[in-house]
Design a protein around this motif. Sequence first.
Motif, PDB file in Angstrom:
ATOM      1  N   ALA A 267      -2.650   2.049   2.604  1.00  0.00           N
ATOM      2  CA  ALA A 267      -1.775   2.716   3.562  1.00  0.00           C
ATOM      3  C   ALA A 267      -1.559   4.180   3.171  1.00  0.00           C
ATOM      4  CB  ALA A 267      -0.439   1.985   3.645  1.00  0.00           C
ATOM      5  N   ALA A 268      -1.435   4.441   1.872  1.00  0.00           N
ATOM      6  CA  ALA A 268      -1.253   5.811   1.395  1.00  0.00           C
ATOM      7  C   ALA A 268      -2.490   6.662   1.678  1.00  0.00           C
ATOM      8  CB  ALA A 268      -0.947   5.806  -0.102  1.00  0.00           C
ATOM      9  N   VAL A 269      -3.670   6.083   1.489  1.00  0.00           N
ATOM     10  CA  VAL A 269      -4.918   6.801   1.759  1.00  0.00           C
ATOM     11  C   VAL A 269      -5.007   7.175   3.237  1.00  0.00           C
ATOM     12  CG1 VAL A 269      -7.432   6.567   1.867  1.00  0.00           C
ATOM     13  CG2 VAL A 269      -6.200   5.806  -0.160  1.00  0.00           C
ATOM     14  N   VAL A 270      -4.640   6.258   4.109  1.00  0.00           N
ATOM     15  CA  VAL A 270      -4.661   6.521   5.551  1.00  0.00           C
ATOM     16  C   VAL A 270      -3.754   7.701   5.889  1.00  0.00           C
ATOM     17  CG1 VAL A 270      -4.060   5.613   7.826  1.00  0.00           C
ATOM     18  CG2 VAL A 270      -5.263   4.162   6.177  1.00  0.00           C
ATOM     19  N   VAL A 271      -2.553   7.723   5.325  1.00  0.00           N
ATOM     20  CA  VAL A 271      -1.604   8.805   5.586  1.00  0.00           C
ATOM     21  C   VAL A 271      -2.155  10.142   5.102  1.00  0.00           C
ATOM     22  CG1 VAL A 271       0.673   9.727   5.007  1.00  0.00           C
ATOM     23  CG2 VAL A 271       0.414   7.300   5.550  1.00  0.00           C
ATOM     24  N   VAL A 272      -2.745  10.159   3.900  1.00  0.00           N
ATOM     25  CA  VAL A 272      -3.296  11.395   3.343  1.00  0.00           C
ATOM     26  C   VAL A 272      -4.422  11.925   4.227  1.00  0.00           C
ATOM     27  CG1 VAL A 272      -4.600  12.377   1.423  1.00  0.00           C
ATOM     28  CG2 VAL A 272      -2.642  10.888   0.966  1.00  0.00           C
TER      29      VAL A 272
ATOM     30  N   ARG B 291      -4.676 -11.361   8.094  1.00  0.00           N
ATOM     31  CA  ARG B 291      -5.337 -12.625   7.764  1.00  0.00           C
ATOM     32  C   ARG B 291      -4.538 -13.430   6.744  1.00  0.00           C
ATOM     33  NH1 ARG B 291     -10.396 -12.492  10.164  1.00  0.00           N
ATOM     34  NH2 ARG B 291     -11.214 -10.390  10.588  1.00  0.00           N
ATOM     35  N   ALA B 292      -4.927 -14.702   6.597  1.00  0.00           N
ATOM     36  CA  ALA B 292      -4.253 -15.609   5.656  1.00  0.00           C
ATOM     37  C   ALA B 292      -4.412 -15.072   4.227  1.00  0.00           C
ATOM     38  CB  ALA B 292      -4.863 -17.006   5.779  1.00  0.00           C
ATOM     39  N   PRO B 293      -3.397 -15.300   3.374  1.00  0.00           N
ATOM     40  CA  PRO B 293      -2.205 -16.142   3.581  1.00  0.00           C
ATOM     41  C   PRO B 293      -1.062 -15.460   4.311  1.00  0.00           C
ATOM     42  CG  PRO B 293      -2.245 -15.345   1.336  1.00  0.00           C
ATOM     43  CD  PRO B 293      -3.508 -14.864   1.970  1.00  0.00           C
ATOM     44  N   GLY B 294      -1.247 -14.187   4.734  1.00  0.00           N
ATOM     45  CA  GLY B 294      -0.215 -13.536   5.518  1.00  0.00           C
ATOM     46  C   GLY B 294       0.126 -12.146   5.044  1.00  0.00           C
ATOM     47  N   PHE B 295       0.841 -11.421   5.879  1.00  0.00           N
ATOM     48  CA  PHE B 295       1.265 -10.043   5.613  1.00  0.00           C
ATOM     49  C   PHE B 295       2.155  -9.983   4.364  1.00  0.00           C
ATOM     50  CE2 PHE B 295       4.357  -6.649   5.964  1.00  0.00           C
ATOM     51  CZ  PHE B 295       3.633  -5.587   6.452  1.00  0.00           C
ATOM     52  N   PRO B 296       1.940  -9.007   3.447  1.00  0.00           N
ATOM     53  CA  PRO B 296       0.859  -8.019   3.375  1.00  0.00           C
ATOM     54  C   PRO B 296      -0.195  -8.412   2.351  1.00  0.00           C
ATOM     55  CG  PRO B 296       2.630  -7.325   1.941  1.00  0.00           C
ATOM     56  CD  PRO B 296       2.998  -8.699   2.450  1.00  0.00           C
ATOM     57  N   GLU B 297      -0.361  -9.716   2.128  1.00  0.00           N
ATOM     58  CA  GLU B 297      -1.253 -10.198   1.076  1.00  0.00           C
ATOM     59  C   GLU B 297      -2.437 -10.975   1.623  1.00  0.00           C
ATOM     60  OE1 GLU B 297       1.144 -12.379  -1.659  1.00  0.00           O
ATOM     61  OE2 GLU B 297       2.074 -10.571  -2.509  1.00  0.00           O
ATOM     62  N   GLY B 298      -2.847 -10.643   2.837  1.00  0.00           N
ATOM     63  CA  GLY B 298      -4.006 -11.305   3.410  1.00  0.00           C
ATOM     64  C   GLY B 298      -5.264 -11.039   2.597  1.00  0.00           C
ATOM     65  N   HIS B 299      -6.156 -12.012   2.580  1.00  0.00           N
ATOM     66  CA  HIS B 299      -7.391 -11.880   1.815  1.00  0.00           C
ATOM     67  C   HIS B 299      -8.483 -11.227   2.661  1.00  0.00           C
ATOM     68  CE1 HIS B 299      -6.150 -15.393  -1.073  1.00  0.00           C
ATOM     69  NE2 HIS B 299      -5.350 -14.348  -1.134  1.00  0.00           N
ATOM     70  N   VAL B 300      -9.229 -10.337   2.037  1.00  0.00           N
ATOM     71  CA  VAL B 300     -10.313  -9.625   2.716  1.00  0.00           C
ATOM     72  C   VAL B 300     -11.522 -10.550   2.854  1.00  0.00           C
ATOM     73  CG1 VAL B 300     -11.901  -7.667   2.574  1.00  0.00           C
ATOM     74  CG2 VAL B 300      -9.503  -7.389   1.903  1.00  0.00           C
ATOM     75  N   ILE B 301     -12.154 -10.513   4.021  1.00  0.00           N
ATOM     76  CA  ILE B 301     -13.347 -11.326   4.261  1.00  0.00           C
ATOM     77  C   ILE B 301     -14.573 -10.599   3.709  1.00  0.00           C
ATOM     78  CG2 ILE B 301     -14.775 -12.465   5.998  1.00  0.00           C
ATOM     79  CD1 ILE B 301     -11.937 -13.588   5.724  1.00  0.00           C
ATOM     80  N   ASP B 302     -15.209 -11.173   2.701  1.00  0.00           N
ATOM     81  CA  ASP B 302     -16.462 -10.652   2.138  1.00  0.00           C
ATOM     82  C   ASP B 302     -17.583 -11.636   2.439  1.00  0.00           C
ATOM     83  OD1 ASP B 302     -15.321  -8.362   1.119  1.00  0.00           O
ATOM     84  OD2 ASP B 302     -14.963  -9.204  -0.870  1.00  0.00           O
ATOM     85  N   TYR B 303     -18.781 -11.122   2.660  1.00  0.00           N
ATOM     86  CA  TYR B 303     -19.866 -12.023   3.065  1.00  0.00           C
ATOM     87  C   TYR B 303     -21.268 -11.511   2.753  1.00  0.00           C
ATOM     88  CZ  TYR B 303     -19.733  -8.647   6.854  1.00  0.00           C
ATOM     89  OH  TYR B 303     -19.705  -7.470   7.555  1.00  0.00           O
TER      90      TYR B 303
ATOM     91  N   LEU C 135      -9.271   1.185   6.676  1.00  0.00           N
ATOM     92  CA  LEU C 135      -8.606   0.475   7.771  1.00  0.00           C
ATOM     93  C   LEU C 135      -9.184  -0.925   7.971  1.00  0.00           C
ATOM     94  CD1 LEU C 135      -8.134   3.266  10.469  1.00  0.00           C
ATOM     95  CD2 LEU C 135      -6.363   2.129   9.123  1.00  0.00           C
ATOM     96  N   GLY C 136     -10.503  -1.065   7.762  1.00  0.00           N
ATOM     97  CA  GLY C 136     -11.128  -2.379   7.915  1.00  0.00           C
ATOM     98  C   GLY C 136     -10.545  -3.398   6.959  1.00  0.00           C
ATOM     99  N   ASN C 137     -10.466  -3.039   5.685  1.00  0.00           N
ATOM    100  CA  ASN C 137      -9.909  -3.969   4.691  1.00  0.00           C
ATOM    101  C   ASN C 137      -8.389  -4.074   4.801  1.00  0.00           C
ATOM    102  OD1 ASN C 137     -12.410  -4.670   3.618  1.00  0.00           O
ATOM    103  ND2 ASN C 137     -12.365  -3.058   2.078  1.00  0.00           N
ATOM    104  N   LEU C 138      -7.732  -2.968   5.191  1.00  0.00           N
ATOM    105  CA  LEU C 138      -6.281  -3.016   5.370  1.00  0.00           C
ATOM    106  C   LEU C 138      -5.910  -3.964   6.511  1.00  0.00           C
ATOM    107  CD1 LEU C 138      -3.471  -1.961   4.616  1.00  0.00           C
ATOM    108  CD2 LEU C 138      -3.849  -0.054   6.202  1.00  0.00           C
ATOM    109  N   THR C 139      -6.719  -3.980   7.568  1.00  0.00           N
ATOM    110  CA  THR C 139      -6.471  -4.898   8.683  1.00  0.00           C
ATOM    111  C   THR C 139      -6.489  -6.342   8.204  1.00  0.00           C
ATOM    112  OG1 THR C 139      -7.439  -3.348  10.287  1.00  0.00           O
ATOM    113  CG2 THR C 139      -7.307  -5.666  10.941  1.00  0.00           C
ATOM    114  N   ASP C 140      -7.432  -6.664   7.335  1.00  0.00           N
ATOM    115  CA  ASP C 140      -7.492  -8.016   6.771  1.00  0.00           C
ATOM    116  C   ASP C 140      -6.219  -8.335   5.993  1.00  0.00           C
ATOM    117  OD1 ASP C 140      -9.989  -8.086   7.838  1.00  0.00           O
ATOM    118  OD2 ASP C 140     -11.037  -8.521   5.967  1.00  0.00           O
ATOM    119  N   ARG C 141      -5.775  -7.384   5.172  1.00  0.00           N
ATOM    120  CA  ARG C 141      -4.609  -7.634   4.327  1.00  0.00           C
ATOM    121  C   ARG C 141      -3.321  -7.774   5.137  1.00  0.00           C
ATOM    122  NH1 ARG C 141      -7.500  -3.678   0.768  1.00  0.00           N
ATOM    123  NH2 ARG C 141      -8.349  -4.942  -0.926  1.00  0.00           N
ATOM    124  N   LEU C 142      -3.314  -7.181   6.321  1.00  0.00           N
ATOM    125  CA  LEU C 142      -2.113  -7.248   7.144  1.00  0.00           C
ATOM    126  C   LEU C 142      -2.119  -8.414   8.125  1.00  0.00           C
ATOM    127  CD1 LEU C 142      -1.606  -3.453   8.018  1.00  0.00           C
ATOM    128  CD2 LEU C 142      -0.487  -4.792   6.212  1.00  0.00           C
TER     129      LEU C 142
END
Length: 201
Positions: free
Chosen positions: A82-87, A121-133, A112-119
């Motif tokens: 979030a800080a990086v986005v603001v900067v 996806r499970a287990p929930g805001f703000p600790e959602g897990h990022v989807i890697d594949y 923003l892509g990974n931040l969207t996951d953290r906000l």
Amino acid sequence: MTETQPTTRSWRGWAVPLVLVAIAGGVLLADQLAKNWVVANLVEGQTVPVLGDFLRWHFVRNPGAAFSMASGSTWIFTILAAAVVVVILTQLRRLRSVPWAVFLGLLLGGVLGNLTDRLTRAPGFPEGHVIDYISTPWMWLWFPEAIYNIADIAIVTGMILFIVITLVDIPINGSGRKKSSESVHTGDDAGEFPEGTHATP
């Protein structure tokens, strides 16, 4: 010559930031579409060969940073992202350089892509897990068990571009190199041949 400078600066004032927004939006869209496809079509922990051992799909939920590092610190990375986005957004007013726009666009889209996951996806805001594949076993010599996504690729590519920009010394406002060039052709010459004198062969 001088009359065209305000027009050029005005044009860059909106066009260059637009490049940043377009790249960031493209990265974010591609990243989220790919992750949604993975969640809908792959089983967690499943490995699907794409190009033999060179490229494979391997679905994991990553609670850490890029390349599955620092697992268990999701909320810290959420704050940092979030800080990086603001900067980055605060730099839009100064931005006049296309290379800088590409770098910041890649970085912003990836973050923003990974931040969207953290906000979201499970287990929930703000600790959602990022989807890697994306799994590339040939990289494991440098990054053991590295599994990543489009957002990670954008971030790493952006940082490589940042190194190049820094080495070449491209200013974010696009004006530094031009000023130094003008001083070579005006200031130096004026000092060498004062008014009223003539250079001889």
